[in-house]
Design a protein around this motif. Sequence first.
Motif, PDB file in Angstrom:
ATOM      1  N   UNK A   9       0.843  -1.190   0.000  1.00  9.79           N
ATOM      2  CA  UNK A   9       0.000   0.000   0.000  1.00  9.79           C
ATOM      3  C   UNK A   9       0.881   1.244   0.000  1.00  9.79           C
ATOM      4  N   UNK A  10       0.271   2.353  -0.334  1.00 10.24           N
ATOM      5  CA  UNK A  10       0.982   3.624  -0.261  1.00 10.24           C
ATOM      6  C   UNK A  10       0.478   4.406   0.939  1.00 10.24           C
ATOM      7  N   UNK A  11       1.372   5.190   1.494  1.00  4.51           N
ATOM      8  CA  UNK A  11       0.996   6.094   2.576  1.00  4.51           C
ATOM      9  C   UNK A  11       0.651   7.439   1.942  1.00  4.51           C
ATOM     10  N   UNK A  12       0.015   8.329   2.675  1.00 12.71           N
ATOM     11  CA  UNK A  12      -0.361   9.631   2.094  1.00 12.71           C
ATOM     12  C   UNK A  12       0.822  10.427   1.532  1.00 12.71           C
ATOM     13  N   UNK A  13       2.022  10.197   2.077  1.00 10.83           N
ATOM     14  CA  UNK A  13       3.189  10.936   1.575  1.00 10.83           C
ATOM     15  C   UNK A  13       3.912  10.200   0.448  1.00 10.83           C
ATOM     16  N   UNK A  14       3.311   9.123  -0.103  1.00  8.76           N
ATOM     17  CA  UNK A  14       3.864   8.450  -1.261  1.00  8.76           C
ATOM     18  C   UNK A  14       4.835   7.331  -0.966  1.00  8.76           C
ATOM     19  N   UNK A  15       5.058   7.014   0.293  1.00  9.53           N
ATOM     20  CA  UNK A  15       5.925   5.896   0.631  1.00  9.53           C
ATOM     21  C   UNK A  15       5.140   4.591   0.499  1.00  9.53           C
ATOM     22  N   UNK A  16       5.859   3.497   0.419  1.00 11.40           N
ATOM     23  CA  UNK A  16       5.204   2.198   0.323  1.00 11.40           C
ATOM     24  C   UNK A  16       5.295   1.446   1.632  1.00 11.40           C
ATOM     25  N   UNK A  17       4.295   0.617   1.855  1.00 16.90           N
ATOM     26  CA  UNK A  17       4.269  -0.227   3.047  1.00 16.90           C
ATOM     27  C   UNK A  17       3.964  -1.647   2.616  1.00 16.90           C
ATOM     28  N   UNK A  18       4.815  -2.587   3.059  1.00 19.34           N
ATOM     29  CA  UNK A  18       4.599  -4.001   2.772  1.00 19.34           C
ATOM     30  C   UNK A  18       3.942  -4.659   3.975  1.00 19.34           C
TER      31      UNK A  18
END
Length: 141
Positions: A112-121
């Motif tokens: 998924x993406x976080x609101x600031x554009x980072x990714x989370x696995x």
Amino acid sequence: MDKGTNYRRRLYTYKVTDKVTLFRSVADFQQLHEVAGKGGHITIIGGGFLGSELACALGYKTKSTKGSVTQVYPEYGNMAKVLPEYLSRWTTDKVKSEGVDIITHSTVKDVTTTPDGKLKLSFDTGKEVGFIYTFSLVYTL
């Protein structure tokens, strides 16, 4: 589903896929090498020959750039499907010695993406890992 929800889903998908590289060519390696050279974070999904070699090469590169490399696979060690246990453990130690963070016994269930554009696995073990740097996801077959 309304128009806005559809748009957000397409935008969300684009952001994730924009940061994913399927490693299949020299150009793919050059792109990852560039990310590593800028101090980015690279996650390699797969613990076979190609994934392990790539993890070593990029791990070595990120030592001088303040980047980082993580390798994720469902087995107990690198190349565990094809090597005897003692060689798999030796190979895993070699990859770790290049500065690679290893996550074993895990498969990726969601990105998924976080609101600031980072990714989370998110992994099947319930663990979630977020990334601060530019993120490239590599899937090696």
